[in-house]
Design a protein around this motif. Structure first.
Motif, PDB file in Angstrom:
ATOM      1  N   UNK A 162       0.863  -1.183   0.000  1.00  0.00           N
ATOM      2  CA  UNK A 162       0.000   0.000   0.000  1.00  0.00           C
ATOM      3  C   UNK A 162       0.897   1.230   0.000  1.00  0.00           C
ATOM      4  N   UNK A 163       0.318   2.383  -0.354  1.00  0.00           N
ATOM      5  CA  UNK A 163       1.114   3.593  -0.515  1.00  0.00           C
ATOM      6  C   UNK A 163       0.442   4.774   0.172  1.00  0.00           C
ATOM      7  N   UNK A 164       1.265   5.573   0.849  1.00  0.00           N
ATOM      8  CA  UNK A 164       0.790   6.825   1.434  1.00  0.00           C
ATOM      9  C   UNK A 164       1.166   7.984   0.509  1.00  0.00           C
ATOM     10  N   UNK A 165       0.266   8.951   0.316  1.00  0.00           N
ATOM     11  CA  UNK A 165       0.593  10.123  -0.507  1.00  0.00           C
ATOM     12  C   UNK A 165       1.431  11.131   0.272  1.00  0.00           C
ATOM     13  N   UNK A 166       2.001  12.067  -0.432  1.00  0.00           N
ATOM     14  CA  UNK A 166       2.790  13.126   0.190  1.00  0.00           C
ATOM     15  C   UNK A 166       1.870  14.084   0.924  1.00  0.00           C
ATOM     16  N   UNK A 167       2.250  14.453   2.149  1.00  0.00           N
ATOM     17  CA  UNK A 167       1.479  15.428   2.917  1.00  0.00           C
ATOM     18  C   UNK A 167       1.916  16.835   2.547  1.00  0.00           C
ATOM     19  N   UNK A 168       1.013  17.779   2.703  1.00  0.00           N
ATOM     20  CA  UNK A 168       1.300  19.176   2.416  1.00  0.00           C
ATOM     21  C   UNK A 168       0.700  20.026   3.531  1.00  0.00           C
ATOM     22  N   UNK A 169       1.048  21.318   3.609  1.00  0.00           N
ATOM     23  CA  UNK A 169       0.500  22.172   4.673  1.00  0.00           C
ATOM     24  C   UNK A 169      -1.024  22.173   4.742  1.00  0.00           C
ATOM     25  N   UNK A 170      -1.694  21.960   3.622  1.00  0.00           N
ATOM     26  CA  UNK A 170      -3.167  21.971   3.655  1.00  0.00           C
ATOM     27  C   UNK A 170      -3.726  20.791   4.453  1.00  0.00           C
ATOM     28  N   UNK A 171      -2.907  19.747   4.656  1.00  0.00           N
ATOM     29  CA  UNK A 171      -3.362  18.594   5.428  1.00  0.00           C
ATOM     30  C   UNK A 171      -3.438  18.889   6.923  1.00  0.00           C
ATOM     31  N   UNK A 172      -2.984  20.090   7.341  1.00  0.00           N
ATOM     32  CA  UNK A 172      -3.039  20.470   8.756  1.00  0.00           C
ATOM     33  C   UNK A 172      -4.322  21.209   9.104  1.00  0.00           C
ATOM     34  N   UNK A 173      -5.280  21.226   8.181  1.00  0.00           N
ATOM     35  CA  UNK A 173      -6.526  21.957   8.437  1.00  0.00           C
ATOM     36  C   UNK A 173      -7.439  21.197   9.386  1.00  0.00           C
ATOM     37  N   UNK A 174      -7.944  21.910  10.400  1.00  0.00           N
ATOM     38  CA  UNK A 174      -8.905  21.364  11.346  1.00  0.00           C
ATOM     39  C   UNK A 174     -10.328  21.672  10.887  1.00  0.00           C
ATOM     40  N   UNK A 175     -11.256  20.840  11.297  1.00  0.00           N
ATOM     41  CA  UNK A 175     -12.671  21.048  11.027  1.00  0.00           C
ATOM     42  C   UNK A 175     -13.312  21.605  12.291  1.00  0.00           C
ATOM     43  N   UNK A 176     -13.707  22.882  12.268  1.00  0.00           N
ATOM     44  CA  UNK A 176     -14.223  23.509  13.492  1.00  0.00           C
ATOM     45  C   UNK A 176     -15.579  22.940  13.895  1.00  0.00           C
TER      46      UNK A 176
END
Length: 390
Positions: free
Chosen positions: A156-170
Motif C-alpha cells: 500500500x502507498x501513502x501520498x505526500x502530505x502538504x501544509x493543507x493537510x493540517x486543516x482542522x474542522x471547526x
C-alpha cells in the motif's frame, strides 16, 4: 568496513545524523550522494530527499534505508505521521536494502516503536530518529550474519502530505482531531482552520504547570523546544547573533569582539561538518530564551556553555537553560561528566552552577582574567575527587 551516513541538508534529522556518526567508528556524514566519490561498504540513507541514480547504488556494497512501516504496507511519504493519524500506537520500522524501486528492497531488520498516544510532533520526530539510530547500530552489530528476506504481502502507498493537510474542522471536537494536532509542526505546517473566509493558526505545546505555584514572574511552565543552529532560518540566525553581540552577553565570553554577520553564518555552516560541536536555540512557547552549546571532549566528557536572550526581563531563564543542558548532555548525549568554564568575576552564574551540583575543579588565567573550571558527573551528589579535587 567503511560506513557513510547520507541525509539531506537543512532539515530536522541533522543533529541525529551527527550523533549517529559519533557512535560509529570512522563513519563519515554526507549531505549529498554526489559527494561520495569513493566506494563504501555500507551507506545508511536516512531522511534523504533526493533521487539517487542506480550508478550510485552500484558503487557501494550495501545501501540501507529505514522506513517507518511494516513493508510492503505503508510505502510512500510520511508513513509514521499517516499511521499516527490513523490512531495506531505501534509502528513497525523496517531496515531494508535500497534498489531501483521506491521502498522495495530486501528486509534485514524490523522493530516496533510503541507510542503512548500523547506524543506531539517534536517527540514523534525524536522517537523516529532514535529508532533509526538503533536499527543502524543493530545492523552493524549483527553484520554480516543477517539474512535478508524479500518483501511479501499486499503493498500500500501513502501520498505526500502538504501544509493543507493540517486543516482542522471547526465543526468537529478537538478530541476527534487530536491525532491530527499531534503531527502538525508549529513552525513548518501549523494547524489551522477557516472561519468566514479567514484563516486562523493554532499552535500546540505540552505544558506542565505542576511546579508553577507561587505566582510571580518566574519561568516555570515547560513548553520548550531545542532547535539546532544549522536548521534555523536566516532571520533566526540574525536574532541569535544580536543576542551574542549584546554587551551584557559578550562581556562573559572569551571572544568579546563583535561578530559580523558573515562570520556568524560561516561558523554555523562549519557546524555541519563538525560532529563534536552542537549549538541550539532554546525556545519557550515560541519565544527565544537563549543559546546552548555542547562540545564533545571525549566519549564520556562533554563541555557546555549558554547565554540567555538579553532582551528578556523574565527571571529564571538561566535556571531553565541549565536544566535543559543537563538533560540533553546526560540523557541525549550520554555524557558521564559535564564541564564548563566561567570567569571568576561572574558570581551569579557560578552560584547557579553550584545549585545544580557543579564544583570547582581548577583555576586558570585566560587573557589576564581568572577563570574557574567546574564539573559535574551524572549522579545527583558529586564527590570532589571525580572532578580532580582531593
Amino acid at each position: 568496513m567503511k560506513v557513510a551516513i547520507l541525509t539531506s541538508p537543512n532539515q530536522w534529522f541533522i543533529p541525529y545524523a551527527k550523533e549517529l556518526e559519533s557512535k560509529i567508528p570512522n563513519a563519515k556524514l554526507y549531505f549529498s550522494h554526489k559527494d561520495l566519490k569513493e566506494s563504501y561498504g555500507i551507506v545508511f540513507i536516512l531522511s534523504y530527499h533526493q533521487l539517487i541514480e542506480q550508478e550510485f547504488l552500484d558503487l557501494h556494497e550495501y545501501n540501507l534505508v529505514i522506513h517507518a512501516s511494516a513493508l510492503p504496507k505503508g510505502k510512500g511519504w510520511s508513513p509514521l505521521f499517516w499511521q499516527v493519524l490513523e490512531g495506531k500506537d505501534s509502528i513497525v520500522f523496517t531496515l531494508f536494502r535500497a534498489d531501483a524501486k521506491a521502498d522495495n528492497g530486501a528486509i534485514y531488520l524490523q522493530e516496533t516503536l510503541h507510542l503512548s498516544g500523547l506524543e506531539l510532533y517534536e517527540e514523534l520526530r525524536d522517537k523516529q530518529a532514535k529508532m533509526c539510530q538503533k536499527l543502524c547500530l543493530e545492523f552493524l552489530e549483527k553484520f554480516p550474519t543477517l539474512s535478508p528476506k524479500a518483501q511479501s504481502g499486499e503493498e500500500s502507498f501513502y501520498p505526500k502530505r502538504s501544509p493543507k493537510d493540517s486543516e482542522l474542522d471547526i465543526a468537529k471536537s478537538l478530541e476527534s482531531q487530536f491525532n491530527l494536532l499531534r503531527i502538525v509542526s508549529n513552525e513548518e505546517f501549523p494547524a489551522f482552520f477557516i472561519k468566514e473566509g479567514k484563516k486562523f493558526v493554532l499552535k500546540i505545546y505540552v505544558c506542565d504547570s505542576a511546579d508553577s505555584a507561587g505566582g510571580g514572574n518566574n519561568l516555570e511552565i515547560l513548553c520548550l523546544e531545542l532547535e539546532d543552529y544549522v536548521v534555523l532560518s536566516d532571520l533566526e540566525k540574525k536574532e541569535v547573533l544580536q543576542w551574542r553581540n549584546h554587551p551584557e552577553v559578550a562581556k562573559n565570553l572569551y571572544n568579546q569582539k563583535e561578530i559580523s554577520l558573515a562570520e556568524h553564518f560561516a561558523f554555523i555552516e562549519s557546524l555541519r561538518q563538525n560532529p563534536k560541536k552542537q549549538y541550539f536555540l532554546l525556545r519557550f512557547c515560541g519565544v527565544g530564551l537563549g543559546s546552548i552549546n555542547f562540545g564533545k571532549k571525549s566519549s564520556e566528557e562533554v563541555e557546555f556553555g549558554f547565554f540567555g536572550n538579553p532582551n528578556l526581563s523574565l527571571s529564571g531563564i538561566g535556571r531553565v537553560l541549565e536544566q535543559v543542558s543537563l538533560v540533553f548532555a546526560f540523557d541525549i548525549l550520554g555524557a558521564k561528566q559535564l564541564t564548563l568554564e566561567v570567569f571568576a568575576r561572574n558570581k551569579q552564574v557560578i552560584n547557579l552552577h553550584k545549585k545544580f551540583g557543579f564544583q570547582i575543579s581548577k583555576e586558570k588565567e585566560v587573557k589576564g582574567e581568572k577563570v574557574l573550571e567546574m564539573c559535574k558527573d551524572n549522579t545527583r551528589i558529586l564527590p570532589l575527587r571525580h572532578c580532580g579535587v582531593e
